[in-house]
Design a protein around this motif. Structure first.
Motif, PDB file in Angstrom:
ATOM      1  N   THR A   1       0.838  -1.202   0.000  1.00 14.58           N
ATOM      2  CA  THR A   1       0.000   0.000   0.000  1.00 14.58           C
ATOM      3  C   THR A   1       0.875   1.255   0.000  1.00 14.58           C
ATOM      4  O   THR A   1       1.054   1.892  -1.030  1.00 14.58           O
ATOM      5  N   LEU A   2       1.443   1.584   1.129  1.00 13.64           N
ATOM      6  CA  LEU A   2       2.235   2.797   1.256  1.00 13.64           C
ATOM      7  C   LEU A   2       3.479   2.768   0.362  1.00 13.64           C
ATOM      8  O   LEU A   2       3.832   3.774  -0.264  1.00 13.64           O
ATOM      9  N   GLY A   3       4.125   1.626   0.281  1.00 12.80           N
ATOM     10  CA  GLY A   3       5.303   1.504  -0.582  1.00 12.80           C
ATOM     11  C   GLY A   3       4.973   1.763  -2.035  1.00 12.80           C
ATOM     12  O   GLY A   3       5.689   2.494  -2.734  1.00 12.80           O
ATOM     13  N   ARG A   4       3.883   1.188  -2.496  1.00 16.36           N
ATOM     14  CA  ARG A   4       3.475   1.413  -3.889  1.00 16.36           C
ATOM     15  C   ARG A   4       2.991   2.840  -4.104  1.00 16.36           C
ATOM     16  O   ARG A   4       3.160   3.403  -5.182  1.00 16.36           O
ATOM     17  N   PHE A   5       2.376   3.425  -3.085  1.00 23.48           N
ATOM     18  CA  PHE A   5       1.960   4.828  -3.177  1.00 23.48           C
ATOM     19  C   PHE A   5       3.184   5.720  -3.416  1.00 23.48           C
ATOM     20  O   PHE A   5       3.195   6.564  -4.318  1.00 23.48           O
ATOM     21  N   TYR A   6       4.226   5.538  -2.607  1.00 20.23           N
ATOM     22  CA  TYR A   6       5.424   6.365  -2.758  1.00 20.23           C
ATOM     23  C   TYR A   6       6.125   6.116  -4.093  1.00 20.23           C
ATOM     24  O   TYR A   6       6.601   7.063  -4.726  1.00 20.23           O
ATOM     25  N   THR A   7       6.204   4.864  -4.538  1.00 27.64           N
ATOM     26  CA  THR A   7       6.870   4.609  -5.822  1.00 27.64           C
ATOM     27  C   THR A   7       6.044   5.163  -6.976  1.00 27.64           C
ATOM     28  O   THR A   7       6.610   5.595  -7.981  1.00 27.64           O
ATOM     29  N   THR A   8       4.730   5.169  -6.841  1.00 31.32           N
ATOM     30  CA  THR A   8       3.887   5.772  -7.876  1.00 31.32           C
ATOM     31  C   THR A   8       4.120   7.280  -7.935  1.00 31.32           C
ATOM     32  O   THR A   8       4.259   7.851  -9.024  1.00 31.32           O
ATOM     33  N   LEU A   9       4.187   7.926  -6.777  1.00 34.72           N
ATOM     34  CA  LEU A   9       4.510   9.351  -6.756  1.00 34.72           C
ATOM     35  C   LEU A   9       5.892   9.602  -7.370  1.00 34.72           C
ATOM     36  O   LEU A   9       6.072  10.543  -8.155  1.00 34.72           O
ATOM     37  N   MET A  10       6.846   8.775  -7.014  1.00 37.60           N
ATOM     38  CA  MET A  10       8.208   8.941  -7.522  1.00 37.60           C
ATOM     39  C   MET A  10       8.236   8.807  -9.040  1.00 37.60           C
ATOM     40  O   MET A  10       8.839   9.638  -9.733  1.00 37.60           O
ATOM     41  N   THR A  11       7.582   7.780  -9.567  1.00 41.38           N
ATOM     42  CA  THR A  11       7.566   7.556 -11.011  1.00 41.38           C
ATOM     43  C   THR A  11       6.895   8.725 -11.726  1.00 41.38           C
ATOM     44  O   THR A  11       7.382   9.195 -12.760  1.00 41.38           O
ATOM     45  N   GLY A  12       5.787   9.203 -11.173  1.00 43.61           N
ATOM     46  CA  GLY A  12       5.112  10.350 -11.763  1.00 43.61           C
ATOM     47  C   GLY A  12       5.974  11.601 -11.750  1.00 43.61           C
ATOM     48  O   GLY A  12       6.017  12.360 -12.724  1.00 43.61           O
TER      49      GLY A  12
END
Length: 194
Positions: free
Chosen positions: A151-162
């Motif tokens: 959850t939180l890990g994927r949230f941060y990596t999604t923000l990072m990728t964006g």
């Protein structure tokens, strides 16, 4: 340094100069002062070496994500202030011409042409999620459960990728840490009204 380290350093320089697709094994050999056989012996393939070189570049850059590493009351782990500070540090690594983050965009866009690189980096994604969660929350990496990474890990990596995409595509309009933090605050406020 031995051939393994020389190859890695040469591959890092080649990636920064040419990217994944345009870097050849001969480029790496020339840059590292080694020989073609060394690539296969130490890394298995040019693409596996390039993937390792990219991870090494990210690791070197990620030291800047935490700034000076100080955890004072203004940037308590898990706080909105910590969110702003860490994103400010990360965005600082994206500014300016020649940011190595363009390599991430190349993998996204050209991944089907670089399956060994893409697959190698995909296997490392969980470690990246773990490192980001630890950075923002202050929880030691080995104590972060998989459910938090999902959850939180994927949230941060999604923000990072964006962010990487926006800073590479349109740096003039890409958000800074203040804009991201304000967006997060607006989202939290809207969620609390329901």
């Amino acid at each position: 340094m031995g051939h393994r380290e020389d190859l890695l350093e040469g591959a890092k320089r080649c990636l920064l100069a040419k990217g994944f697709v345009r870097t050849t094994a001969r480029d790496i050999v020339k840059e590292s002062g080694t020989n073609l056989a060394s690539i296969g012996y130490h890394y298995g393939s040019k693409d596996a070496l390039l993937a390792e070189a990219y991870l090494a570049l990210v690791a070197e850059l990620s030291e800047a994500f935490d700034g000076d590493g100080a955890a004072d009351s203004a940037t308590a782990p898990g706080s909105v202030e910590r969110f702003r500070e860490v994103w400010s540090n990360i965005i600082g690594t994206m500014r300016g011409p020649g940011s190595m983050w363009r390599l991430s965009i190349e993998i996204v866009a050209m991944g089907d042409q670089l399956p060994v690189v893409r697959d190698h980096l995909a296997r490392q994604q969980r470690d990246a999620e773990r490192a980001l969660v630890a950075l923002f929350t202050g929880v030691p990496e080995d104590e972060i459960p998989d459910s938090t990474l999902d959850t939180l890990g994927r949230f941060y990596t999604t923000l990072m990728t964006g962010l990487i995409a926006q800073w590479n595509f349109d740096p003039e309009r890409a958000p800074d840490a203040d804009a991201l933090t304000e967006g997060l605050c607006q989202l939290m406020e809207a969620a609390s009204r329901k």
